[in-house]
Write a protein that holds these residues in place. Structure first.
Motif, short mmCIF file in Angstrom:
data_model
loop_
_atom_site.label_atom_id
_atom_site.label_comp_id
_atom_site.label_asym_id
_atom_site.label_seq_id
_atom_site.Cartn_x
_atom_site.Cartn_y
_atom_site.Cartn_z
N ARG A 170 43.12 58.99 88.25
CA ARG A 170 42.09 57.98 88.57
C ARG A 170 40.73 58.61 88.89
NH1 ARG A 170 44.58 53.62 87.41
NH2 ARG A 170 46.61 53.07 88.24
N LYS A 171 40.39 59.67 88.19
CA LYS A 171 39.07 60.30 88.34
C LYS A 171 38.08 59.58 87.42
CE LYS A 171 40.69 63.71 90.87
NZ LYS A 171 40.50 63.69 92.30
N GLU A 172 36.81 59.64 87.76
CA GLU A 172 35.77 59.04 86.92
C GLU A 172 35.37 60.04 85.84
OE1 GLU A 172 33.95 56.92 84.98
OE2 GLU A 172 34.04 55.77 86.85
N ILE A 173 35.75 59.77 84.62
CA ILE A 173 35.43 60.70 83.52
C ILE A 173 34.69 59.99 82.38
CG2 ILE A 173 37.21 62.43 83.96
CD1 ILE A 173 37.84 59.88 81.34
N GLN A 174 34.15 58.81 82.65
CA GLN A 174 33.45 58.06 81.61
C GLN A 174 32.41 58.87 80.84
OE1 GLN A 174 31.76 53.79 81.47
NE2 GLN A 174 32.79 53.97 83.44
N PRO A 175 31.63 59.74 81.48
CA PRO A 175 30.61 60.49 80.74
C PRO A 175 31.19 61.42 79.67
CG PRO A 175 30.16 60.60 83.09
CD PRO A 175 31.52 59.97 82.93
N LEU A 176 32.49 61.72 79.75
CA LEU A 176 33.10 62.66 78.80
C LEU A 176 33.61 61.99 77.52
CD1 LEU A 176 35.15 64.86 81.29
CD2 LEU A 176 32.82 65.22 80.44
N ILE A 177 33.59 60.66 77.49
CA ILE A 177 34.13 59.94 76.34
C ILE A 177 33.04 59.04 75.78
CG2 ILE A 177 35.91 58.29 75.59
CD1 ILE A 177 37.65 59.33 77.87
N PRO A 178 32.85 59.03 74.44
CA PRO A 178 31.84 58.13 73.86
C PRO A 178 32.08 56.69 74.36
CG PRO A 178 32.71 59.59 72.19
CD PRO A 178 33.54 59.81 73.43
N HIS A 179 30.99 55.99 74.67
CA HIS A 179 31.07 54.69 75.36
C HIS A 179 32.01 53.69 74.68
CE1 HIS A 179 30.01 51.30 77.81
NE2 HIS A 179 29.69 50.62 76.72
N LYS A 180 31.89 53.51 73.36
CA LYS A 180 32.72 52.52 72.67
C LYS A 180 34.20 52.91 72.70
CE LYS A 180 29.02 50.85 69.72
NZ LYS A 180 28.49 50.75 68.36
N ALA A 181 34.48 54.21 72.65
CA ALA A 181 35.86 54.67 72.76
C ALA A 181 36.36 54.48 74.19
CB ALA A 181 35.97 56.14 72.35
N TRP A 182 35.50 54.76 75.17
CA TRP A 182 35.88 54.57 76.57
C TRP A 182 36.25 53.10 76.83
CZ3 TRP A 182 37.78 56.39 80.79
CH2 TRP A 182 37.73 55.60 81.94
N THR A 183 35.46 52.18 76.31
CA THR A 183 35.73 50.75 76.50
C THR A 183 37.12 50.40 75.99
OG1 THR A 183 33.37 50.29 76.29
CG2 THR A 183 34.86 48.43 76.01
N TYR A 184 37.47 50.91 74.81
CA TYR A 184 38.80 50.65 74.24
C TYR A 184 39.90 51.28 75.10
CZ TYR A 184 42.45 50.31 70.63
OH TYR A 184 43.60 50.03 69.93
N LEU A 185 39.70 52.52 75.51
CA LEU A 185 40.67 53.20 76.39
C LEU A 185 40.92 52.41 77.66
CD1 LEU A 185 39.83 57.02 76.67
CD2 LEU A 185 41.96 56.02 75.90
N ASP A 186 39.82 51.96 78.26
CA ASP A 186 39.89 51.23 79.52
C ASP A 186 40.60 49.88 79.35
OD1 ASP A 186 39.28 51.22 82.31
OD2 ASP A 186 37.71 49.74 81.89
#
Length: 192
Positions: A170-186
């Motif tokens: 549960r660490k904040e790693i959003q900056p490491l993943i492209p935004h659109k991919a992060w949204t899908y992951l989340d």
């Protein structure tokens, strides 16, 4: 068209992958870089991978805004486990007007002679090699091969393994993943 093939499990794709792919697309003689999502590497255990279509979806979303970077699921229809030589033969048959080349890290060049049919690959394709942090003392003979090109790409030390572990913790790693991919992951609650 001259295509660079950047193979990976992309489990998940991260900004390091995009930085390298974009740099090579912009600063080499390649017209496009295809991120080839590998269903199952002969060197990795399949149980740790997200399902193929989810990893492809992550790469698709991550590359939408980069016209020179394309996602590829070409290996999904090939027999598994697959080897790079089989993918290259398939691509050459499917796209006879394209010239396919491999993009790899320095660590892969060092072990390249262990790849299945590596001599055939070198005979018909070029290798574009980007640096890694680890230094090597002895340069293998392939370092001076006429088909091996070194690209001075930025060195990015981010790993998908680190990202999976960080998400689980549960660490904040959003900056490491492209935004659109992060949204899908989340949305899909992957790696939690």
């Amino acid at each position: 068209m001259k295509i660079g093939l950047f193979f990976g499990s992309f489990n998940p794709i991260h900004v390091g992958h995009l930085i390298i792919a974009n740099h090579i697309a912009e600063y080499s003689d390649l017209d496009e870089v295809w991120l080839v999502v590998t269903p199952h590497s002969p060197f990795k255990k399949k149980k740790s991978l997200l399902e193929d279509h989810h990893r492809f979806q992550l790469v698709l979303r991550a590359t939408e805004d980069y016209p020179k970077i394309k996602p590829s699921n070409i290996e999904f229809g090939l027999e598994q486990p697959n080897y790079t030589i089989n993918t290259l033969v398939h691509l050459v048959e499917k796209y006879p007007d394209h010239e396919f080349n491999l993009i790899m890290g320095l660590d892969n060049l060092i072990s390249f002679k262990k790849w299945k049919n590596y001599e055939t690959i070198l005979e018909h394709h070029e290798l574009y090699v980007y640096p890694r942090v680890s230094q090597i003392s002895d340069k293998p003979e392939l370092f001076t091969h006429e088909k091996v090109h070194f690209i001075e790409a930025p060195i990015v030390e981010i790993s998908s393994t680190f990202i999976r572990k960080a998400i689980k913790e549960r660490k904040e790693i959003q900056p490491l993943i492209p935004h659109k991919a992060w949204t899908y992951l989340d949305e899909m609650n992957f790696y939690k």
